[in-house]
Design a protein around this motif. Structure first.
Motif, PDB file in Angstrom:
ATOM      1  N   PHE A  22       0.753  -1.080   0.045  1.00  0.00           N
ATOM      2  CA  PHE A  22      -0.014   0.005  -0.155  1.00  0.00           C
ATOM      3  C   PHE A  22       1.017   1.301  -0.048  1.00  0.00           C
ATOM      4  O   PHE A  22       0.624   2.073  -0.826  1.00  0.00           O
ATOM      5  N   LEU A  25       2.074   1.767  -3.517  1.00  0.00           N
ATOM      6  CA  LEU A  25       1.054   2.099  -4.400  1.00  0.00           C
ATOM      7  C   LEU A  25       0.669   3.770  -4.158  1.00  0.00           C
ATOM      8  O   LEU A  25       0.842   4.379  -5.240  1.00  0.00           O
ATOM      9  N   GLN A  26       0.586   4.159  -2.836  1.00  0.00           N
ATOM     10  CA  GLN A  26       0.562   5.748  -2.565  1.00  0.00           C
ATOM     11  C   GLN A  26       1.756   6.365  -3.163  1.00  0.00           C
ATOM     12  O   GLN A  26       1.420   7.500  -3.417  1.00  0.00           O
ATOM     13  N   GLU A  37      -8.539   6.865  -9.737  1.00  0.00           N
ATOM     14  CA  GLU A  37      -9.475   6.352  -8.957  1.00  0.00           C
ATOM     15  C   GLU A  37      -9.637   4.791  -8.818  1.00  0.00           C
ATOM     16  O   GLU A  37      -9.870   4.244  -9.874  1.00  0.00           O
ATOM     17  N   LEU A  38      -8.916   4.035  -7.903  1.00  0.00           N
ATOM     18  CA  LEU A  38      -8.968   2.555  -7.779  1.00  0.00           C
ATOM     19  C   LEU A  38      -9.965   2.112  -7.024  1.00  0.00           C
ATOM     20  O   LEU A  38     -10.403   2.666  -6.020  1.00  0.00           O
ATOM     21  N   GLU A  40     -11.670  -0.834  -4.848  1.00  0.00           N
ATOM     22  CA  GLU A  40     -10.980  -1.618  -3.566  1.00  0.00           C
ATOM     23  C   GLU A  40     -10.353  -2.844  -4.016  1.00  0.00           C
ATOM     24  O   GLU A  40      -8.881  -3.014  -3.513  1.00  0.00           O
ATOM     25  N   GLU A  42      -8.939  -3.295  -6.925  1.00  0.00           N
ATOM     26  CA  GLU A  42      -7.733  -2.591  -7.587  1.00  0.00           C
ATOM     27  C   GLU A  42      -6.651  -2.404  -6.285  1.00  0.00           C
ATOM     28  O   GLU A  42      -5.346  -2.530  -6.626  1.00  0.00           O
ATOM     29  N   LYS A  43      -6.883  -1.777  -5.332  1.00  0.00           N
ATOM     30  CA  LYS A  43      -6.244  -1.334  -4.499  1.00  0.00           C
ATOM     31  C   LYS A  43      -5.469  -2.504  -3.843  1.00  0.00           C
ATOM     32  O   LYS A  43      -4.099  -2.589  -3.550  1.00  0.00           O
ATOM     33  N   SER A  44      -6.311  -3.399  -3.618  1.00  0.00           N
ATOM     34  CA  SER A  44      -5.779  -4.626  -2.714  1.00  0.00           C
ATOM     35  C   SER A  44      -4.758  -5.435  -3.878  1.00  0.00           C
ATOM     36  O   SER A  44      -3.949  -5.934  -3.122  1.00  0.00           O
ATOM     37  N   TRP A  46      -2.846  -4.280  -6.376  1.00  0.00           N
ATOM     38  CA  TRP A  46      -1.688  -3.494  -6.380  1.00  0.00           C
ATOM     39  C   TRP A  46      -0.890  -3.735  -5.054  1.00  0.00           C
ATOM     40  O   TRP A  46       0.415  -3.472  -5.414  1.00  0.00           O
ATOM     41  N   SER A  47      -1.729  -3.703  -3.960  1.00  0.00           N
ATOM     42  CA  SER A  47      -0.841  -3.643  -2.702  1.00  0.00           C
ATOM     43  C   SER A  47      -0.089  -5.013  -2.761  1.00  0.00           C
ATOM     44  O   SER A  47       0.967  -5.166  -1.831  1.00  0.00           O
TER      45      SER A  47
END
Length: 126
Positions: A22, A25-26, A37-38, A40, A42-44, A46-47
């Motif tokens: 995370f 990613l950030q 805007e990803l 949840e 996609e965030k998970s 890519w994390s």
């Protein structure tokens, strides 16, 4: 000394392993100045990828360092981290995650620039 239940320990390890991704990613989003805007999912995803890359970079740096120290370059080494070693190594993992994020941001910015720059028309006028 009281022991944590296995479920609590697994949950702690899971959170500790997801945070570097995370952070990567950030860092990539901030450093690359991307306006995305990803979801949840996609965030998970890519994390998880970022954590895997960060953990791999740190592990291979460790394996290479141990190879230099011992003279035996072994790709797969057993690592058994206790709580104290984990607390000591975790800031290094977060630093690696920031570097991974910066590298990804630079690569994405470079590819975005390469695709957005106009290509000269080299065709001969007929």
């Amino acid at each position: 000394m009281a022991e944590f239940p296995d479920l609590a320990v697994n949950l702690i390890y899971t959170v500790l392993c997801l945070v570097p991704g995370f952070v990567s990613l950030q860092t990539a989003i901030y450093a690359g100045d991307f306006d995305v805007e990803l979801s949840e999912f996609e965030k998970s995803t890519w994390s998880l990828v970022g954590s895997g890359v960060s953990l791999s970079v740190l592990y291979f740096a460790y394996a290479f360092g141990m190879g230099l120290r011992t003279g035996q370059f072994i790709l797969i080494r057993s690592i058994d981290l206790g709580w104290v070693a984990l607390v000591v190594a975790y800031p290094g993992l977060l630093a690696v995650a920031v570097v991974v994020g910066l590298v990804v941001a630079k690569a994405l910015a470079w590819t975005r620039l390469a695709h957005s720059s106009p290509t000269p028309d080299v065709r001969a006028d007929s």
